[in-house]
Design an enzyme around this catalytic site. Structure first.
Site, short mmCIF file in Angstrom:
data_model
loop_
_atom_site.label_atom_id
_atom_site.label_comp_id
_atom_site.label_asym_id
_atom_site.label_seq_id
_atom_site.Cartn_x
_atom_site.Cartn_y
_atom_site.Cartn_z
N ASP A 1 0.89 -1.21 -0.12
CA ASP A 1 -0.10 -0.05 0.15
C ASP A 1 0.88 1.45 0.12
O ASP A 1 1.52 1.65 1.26
CB ASP A 1 -0.92 -0.06 0.92
CG ASP A 1 -1.69 1.15 1.39
OD1 ASP A 1 -1.74 2.29 0.77
OD2 ASP A 1 -2.47 1.50 2.25
N LYS B 1 -3.85 12.23 -3.57
CA LYS B 1 -2.66 12.24 -2.46
C LYS B 1 -1.35 12.62 -2.89
O LYS B 1 -0.22 12.93 -2.24
CB LYS B 1 -2.25 10.97 -1.61
CG LYS B 1 -3.57 10.54 -0.96
CD LYS B 1 -3.49 9.22 -0.04
CE LYS B 1 -4.41 8.61 0.82
NZ LYS B 1 -5.12 9.38 1.63
N CYS C 1 -8.81 5.98 9.59
CA CYS C 1 -9.15 4.57 9.19
C CYS C 1 -8.12 3.67 9.88
O CYS C 1 -7.76 3.01 8.92
CB CYS C 1 -9.04 4.87 7.90
SG CYS C 1 -10.34 5.94 7.05
#
Length: 432
Positions: free
Chosen positions: A211, A237, A377
């Site tokens: 990730d 991002k 998150c």
């Protein structure tokens, strides 16, 4: 001036003038305070060059891609595939068709879980994750485990918020089929040892998914040198639009995977009772793809490369070290994660007397500082840390020392607001 002992290498800081490329940074927020945008780990702002690229497509060249022989379709197709090659060059993928456009990091990870995972994993197989993972790198594997009986293992953390690598080695075994970890923690800022993780996983016969949502925008990534099997990241991002992301996969793996979504574009031939899938990359890009967002992301890549990812990393490191040093001196404040030398450009913290949401509200209203408050998150990570929420300040190439000073002044103001009067308290260590 906030108290700090950090020695700033001002030669490593990027020119303040590049802020002129970002129209939104001239806005005021809160009680008419100039905006200090320190929520870049959630989503970054866009420079005029990206905005112009997006509007330029809609104004001059937009049409659906791969489906028409008219001029606009050909122009859009060329721009869309040029965007794919921009991503290929950014991460040094061997083949351009190893780059799959998705709607974001979440969709990319879900594609691997649904396609590769469903096709290859059975009851008793194991996937190794970590305690620090974003929900997008937890929930898809939990769903896969429910469907297949796959067992999930989790790498524990050291006291300073780094991966416990000896424990990781002990988790690896002949049942391990995949290791899926973040290159950079979006809450702790920890920069994980990707090269070591890949090498050890491959030695055990497992594949690796990284990730990279918090690393590709900030650090140079070479998927061939690192021998990464799957890589996922998002455009929003890294100065690009929302609604677009990337799944990189090695050609041999992607070729062997069944398509995840069915429909137009991902087919070679369709009959009433069967179909054959298209070749890569179309096989995983069903329907109309994110045409304009991909072109906008390509413009963002051009912008980042004109500055240089190494220069961006040096700039962020100096801001982070400065902030970390000053915040460490504020009584009652608990900084989450490792020392600046082991973290990317963000600092998350918790204050024993104030909820993170109240913290963020004061910073915004009185100081114009935009930060993120909540669990980011990463609820399992916060539970592991014994807190419900934290406040996160995350930096990018357009942030300045003056903005970090305003952050620190705001934190000090909150500390004075809620600190008990007439009583000295023992200073807490950053991760005490």
């Amino acid at each position: 001036m906030p108290p700090t002992t950090a020695a700033i290498d001002r030669t490593a800081l990027l020119p303040v003038a590049l802020r002129n490329d970002f129209p939104i940074l001239s806005e005021e927020v809160g009680h008419h305070q100039p905006l200090a945008f320190l929520d870049n780990a959630a989503s970054t702002q866009r420079p005029r060059q990206v905005i112009d690229a997006i509007s330029g497509v809609y104004e001059r060249t937009y049409a659906n891609v791969h489906r028409g022989i008219h001029t606009l379709s050909e122009l859009s197709t060329e721009q869309y595939e040029t965007a794919r090659r921009s991503v290929q060059q950014l991460i040094n993928a061997r083949e351009f068709h190893e780059v799959i456009f998705t709607s974001g990091t979440t969709a990319s990870i879900n594609t691997v879980a649904r396609s590769w995972g469903d096709a290859n994993l059975r009851a008793g197989d194991e996937i190794i994750l970590s305690v620090m993972e974003h929900h997008s790198n937890l929930v898809p594997w939990q769903q896969l485990a429910q469907r297949t009986g796959t067992v999930l293992r989790h790498i524990p953390l050291t006291e300073d918020g780094r991966l416990d690598m000896p424990a990781f080695e002990q988790l690896l075994n002949e049942r391990t089929k995949l290791v899926a970890v973040a290159a950079v923690s979006n809450t702790l800022g920890t920069i994980n040892p990707v090269a070591e993780i890949v090498a050890k996983a491959h030695a055990a016969g497992a594949l690796v998914l990284i990730d990279a949502a918090q690393s590709v925008p900030h650090l140079a990534v070479d998927v061939q040198a690192l021998d990464i099997d799957f890589l996922a990241f998002s455009g929003h991002k890294m100065l690009g639009p929302s609604g677009v992301g990337v799944l990189y996969g090695k050609e041999s793996l992607l070729d062997a995977m069944p398509p995840f979504l069915g429909g137009g574009s991902m087919i070679n031939e369709v009959k009433l009772d069967s179909f054959t899938p298209a070749a890569l990359p179309a096989k995983f890009e069903a329907g109309t793809p994110p045409i304009v967002p991909a072109i906008g992301m390509s413009a963002a890549i051009d912008y980042l490369q004109s500055i240089g990812l190494d220069a961006i990393h040096r700039h962020e490191f100096e801001l982070t070290r400065y902030a970390y040093d000053a915040l460490s001196q504020i009584e009652g404040l608990r900084i989450l994660g490792p020392a600046p030398e082991h973290r990317a450009g963000l600092v998350s913290f918790a204050f024993e007397k104030v909820h993170a949401h109240e913290f963020a509200q004061v910073l915004n209203d009185q100081f114009g500082v935009a930060v993120r408050a909540g669990h980011h998150c990463t609820q399992p990570l916060h539970a592991h840390l014994g807190i419900a929420a934290s406040t996160r300040a995350s930096f990018y190439l357009y942030n300045t020392l003056e903005e970090v000073d305003r952050l620190i002044e705001g934190v000090q103001a909150v500390q004075r607001m809620f600190a008990p009067q007439g009583r000295q308290r023992k200073r807490r260590k950053p991760d005490e």
